[in-house]
Design a protein around this motif. Structure first.
Motif, PDB file in Angstrom:
ATOM      1  N   SER A   1      -5.220 -12.117   7.397  1.00  0.00           N
ATOM      2  CA  SER A   1      -5.653 -10.759   7.696  1.00  0.00           C
ATOM      3  C   SER A   1      -4.931  -9.790   6.783  1.00  0.00           C
ATOM      4  N   LEU A   2      -5.649  -8.770   6.354  1.00  0.00           N
ATOM      5  CA  LEU A   2      -5.080  -7.775   5.438  1.00  0.00           C
ATOM      6  C   LEU A   2      -5.167  -6.382   6.040  1.00  0.00           C
ATOM      7  N   ALA A   3      -4.142  -5.575   5.745  1.00  0.00           N
ATOM      8  CA  ALA A   3      -4.183  -4.162   6.100  1.00  0.00           C
ATOM      9  C   ALA A   3      -5.053  -3.489   5.054  1.00  0.00           C
ATOM     10  N   ILE A   4      -6.230  -3.049   5.461  1.00  0.00           N
ATOM     11  CA  ILE A   4      -7.137  -2.397   4.507  1.00  0.00           C
ATOM     12  C   ILE A   4      -7.518  -1.032   5.075  1.00  0.00           C
TER      13      ILE A   4
ATOM     14  N   GLY B   1       0.819  -1.220   0.000  1.00  0.00           N
ATOM     15  CA  GLY B   1       0.000   0.000   0.000  1.00  0.00           C
ATOM     16  C   GLY B   1       0.850   1.267   0.000  1.00  0.00           C
ATOM     17  N   GLY B   2       2.152   1.129   0.186  1.00  0.00           N
ATOM     18  CA  GLY B   2       3.052   2.274   0.325  1.00  0.00           C
ATOM     19  C   GLY B   2       2.885   3.371  -0.701  1.00  0.00           C
ATOM     20  N   PRO B   3       2.917   3.044  -1.973  1.00  0.00           N
ATOM     21  CA  PRO B   3       2.858   4.095  -2.985  1.00  0.00           C
ATOM     22  C   PRO B   3       1.592   4.944  -2.916  1.00  0.00           C
ATOM     23  N   TRP B   4       0.530   4.422  -2.301  1.00  0.00           N
ATOM     24  CA  TRP B   4      -0.722   5.169  -2.219  1.00  0.00           C
ATOM     25  C   TRP B   4      -0.874   5.880  -0.880  1.00  0.00           C
ATOM     26  N   SER B   5       0.214   5.895  -0.129  1.00  0.00           N
ATOM     27  CA  SER B   5       0.143   6.515   1.183  1.00  0.00           C
ATOM     28  C   SER B   5       0.682   7.939   1.127  1.00  0.00           C
ATOM     29  N   ARG B   6       0.188   8.795   2.017  1.00  0.00           N
ATOM     30  CA  ARG B   6       0.706  10.158   2.135  1.00  0.00           C
ATOM     31  C   ARG B   6       2.108  10.141   2.724  1.00  0.00           C
TER      32      ARG B   6
ATOM     33  N   SER C   1      -2.999  -3.950  -3.991  1.00  0.00           N
ATOM     34  CA  SER C   1      -2.862  -4.202  -2.551  1.00  0.00           C
ATOM     35  C   SER C   1      -3.787  -5.269  -2.003  1.00  0.00           C
ATOM     36  N   TYR C   2      -4.955  -5.424  -2.622  1.00  0.00           N
ATOM     37  CA  TYR C   2      -5.936  -6.332  -2.027  1.00  0.00           C
ATOM     38  C   TYR C   2      -6.297  -7.517  -2.921  1.00  0.00           C
ATOM     39  N   GLU C   3      -6.499  -7.218  -4.212  1.00  0.00           N
ATOM     40  CA  GLU C   3      -7.099  -8.255  -5.059  1.00  0.00           C
ATOM     41  C   GLU C   3      -6.286  -9.542  -5.168  1.00  0.00           C
ATOM     42  N   PRO C   4      -4.943  -9.468  -5.262  1.00  0.00           N
ATOM     43  CA  PRO C   4      -4.198 -10.744  -5.330  1.00  0.00           C
ATOM     44  C   PRO C   4      -4.412 -11.604  -4.079  1.00  0.00           C
TER      45      PRO C   4
END
Ligand code: FCB
Length: 433
Positions: free
Chosen positions: A256-259, A186-191, A278-281
């Motif tokens: 468990s996923l970080a969502i 998820g890093g690239p989509w984080s502030r 981040s999630y679908e795979p």
């Protein structure tokens, strides 16, 4: 400064229908009200783990070493007793691969027995044991042979899952193969992007750990580019689940996923891209799972050109951070919509040195989950992070996520008022909002 690294920066780095027989004592609502811990963060002296070694390196990204942590290795019974006394119905904890298989192929019966005792103690107290098989840490030997990138890594993980399942699957309520294996994707989509200095320190720390291990590599899932590791992790999840199911076919298994609650503010392109990566795979790898574990700590605003700040109208805490207890409602709805599966909230919480913030957060967050349930989302339970103030990875002991304070010198546990707020909700079966 490494000491200031918080969860978001770490991120930048890198049943209804399901029966839980032994939990359903008397008229108890099968919805799980729980508190969570993870082995490395509370046990102490997890010396054969990859992260223990990384904490010791010069340089290191870790603000401080984990050391004795909360000494839960010896005080686990007291921890479980607190969960029980609060009136909760579930305890989530993790088993440490580095203790169970401290050297490749050498399994410790004593530690398998140790974790099986925790499971049995939970059951004897009417608590559902939710058990994570891998919560970030792997054995040092595993990291030094290439971690999840090694071709036989999934097989090694499945072999470990088999041993754990044979020792304790009989009593486990819900099994999680992995904890947030998607966190750094998820890093690239984080502030919150890592500075050049952080990147350099990470690389130097990993190189030092390789050297200390007499290897040319040392692999850390949440410490760099996760891309080459993900195929191995996805396969490990599938093989791990199969190994657990082979021991006990009716044991609910998931991961468990970080969502984060991803909110699009300027076209849906970024949102779709984030979900795809981040999630679908992981949803795909979990296609045969019994449930999805959702872990939410924030809302992410995605604008047309990149991640954006929270809108001005967002309520803020005293330290200026957005107050968004409703985020868990959004992520729970999304995860169910995307998978059609029951959702177990395996983590949700707030870093709050002022416990009044947590006491307010908990009912608001639970109410958001209840609203999703009313709208038809099958939610199996709400597990709060964390039972204890603990070792928060890169940030060390500074963050305060606990329902219970732990004295760093004596390990004395002090139950905070917010824990009683949560306990009262659990006993009442919800917020009744
Ligand atoms: C999650 C981790 C958990 C804890 C919380 C604050 O990413 O799963 O171990 O550190 O963040």
């Amino acid at each position: 400064m490494a000491g200031m690294i918080d969860r978001r920066q770490a991120l930048a780095l890198g049943a209804a229908a399901i029966a839980t027989p032994a939990v359903a004592r008397g008229p108890r609502d099968p919805f799980l009200w729980g508190a969570a811990t993870a082995g490395h963060q509370v046990e102490g002296n997890n010396i054969n783990a990859d992260i223990w070694l990384l904490e010791q390196m010069k340089p290191t990204l870790f603000a401080e070493p984990s050391g004795d942590a909360c000494d839960s290795l010896h005080r686990w019974d007291e921890d479980v007793a607190i969960v029980e006394a609060l009136g909760l119905t579930a305890y989530r904890f993790s088993v440490e691969w580095a203790r169970i298989e401290p050297a490749e192929g050498q399994f410790s019966q004593a530690f398998l027995d140790h974790y099986a005792r925790i499971v049995d103690r939970c059951r004897a107290s009417g608590l559902a044991p939710v058990v994570t098989f891998n919560h970030f840490t792997t054995p040092r030997w595993f990291a030094a042979r290439g971690g999840w990138e090694a071709p036989d890594a999934p097989m090694l993980f499945a072999r470990y899952c088999d041993r754990v399942a044979r020792a304790m699957a009989h009593g486990i309520s819900h099994a999680l193969t992995f904890n947030e294996p998607n966190l750094s994707i998820g890093g690239p989509w984080s502030r919150f992007q890592p500075s050049a200095k952080m990147r350099a320190t990470t690389q130097a720390m990993i190189a030092a750990a390789a050297k200390a291990s007499g290897s040319d590599r040392f692999s850390l899932l949440n410490g760099g580019d996760p891309t080459p590791m993900i195929p191995g992790v996805l396969r490990a999840h599938r093989l791990g689940r199969a190994a657990i199911k082979a021991v006990r076919g009716d044991l609910p298994v998931g991961l468990s996923l970080a969502i984060s609650d991803d909110v699009s503010i300027g076209g849906d392109t970024l949102l779709a891209a984030k979900r795809r990566a981040s999630y679908e795979p992981f949803f795909e790898a979990g296609r045969d799972d019994d449930f999805v574990g959702v872990q939410t700590y924030e809302r992410t605003y995605l604008g047309a050109d990149g991640p954006a700040d929270a809108p001005k109208s967002t309520e803020r805490r005293a330290d200026g951070k957005p107050y968004e207890p409703g985020a868990i409602g959004g992520s729970v709805r999304y995860a169910h919509k995307a998978t059609g599966k029951p959702i177990l909230v395996t983590e949700n919480g707030i870093d709050a040195s002022d416990d009044r913030d947590r006491a307010r957060f908990i009912p608001d967050a639970v109410a958001a989950v209840e609203a999703a349930r009313r709208d038809g989302v099958p939610v199996l339970g709400y597990i709060h992070w964390s039972l204890l103030d603990n070792f928060e990875w890169f940030s060390g002991y500074k963050p305060r996520y606990g329902l219970v304070a732990v004295d760093r010198a004596t390990f004395k546990r002090t139950v905070k008022p917010s824990a009683h707020v949560f306990g009262a909700i659990a006993r009442a079966g919800g917020t009744k909002r």
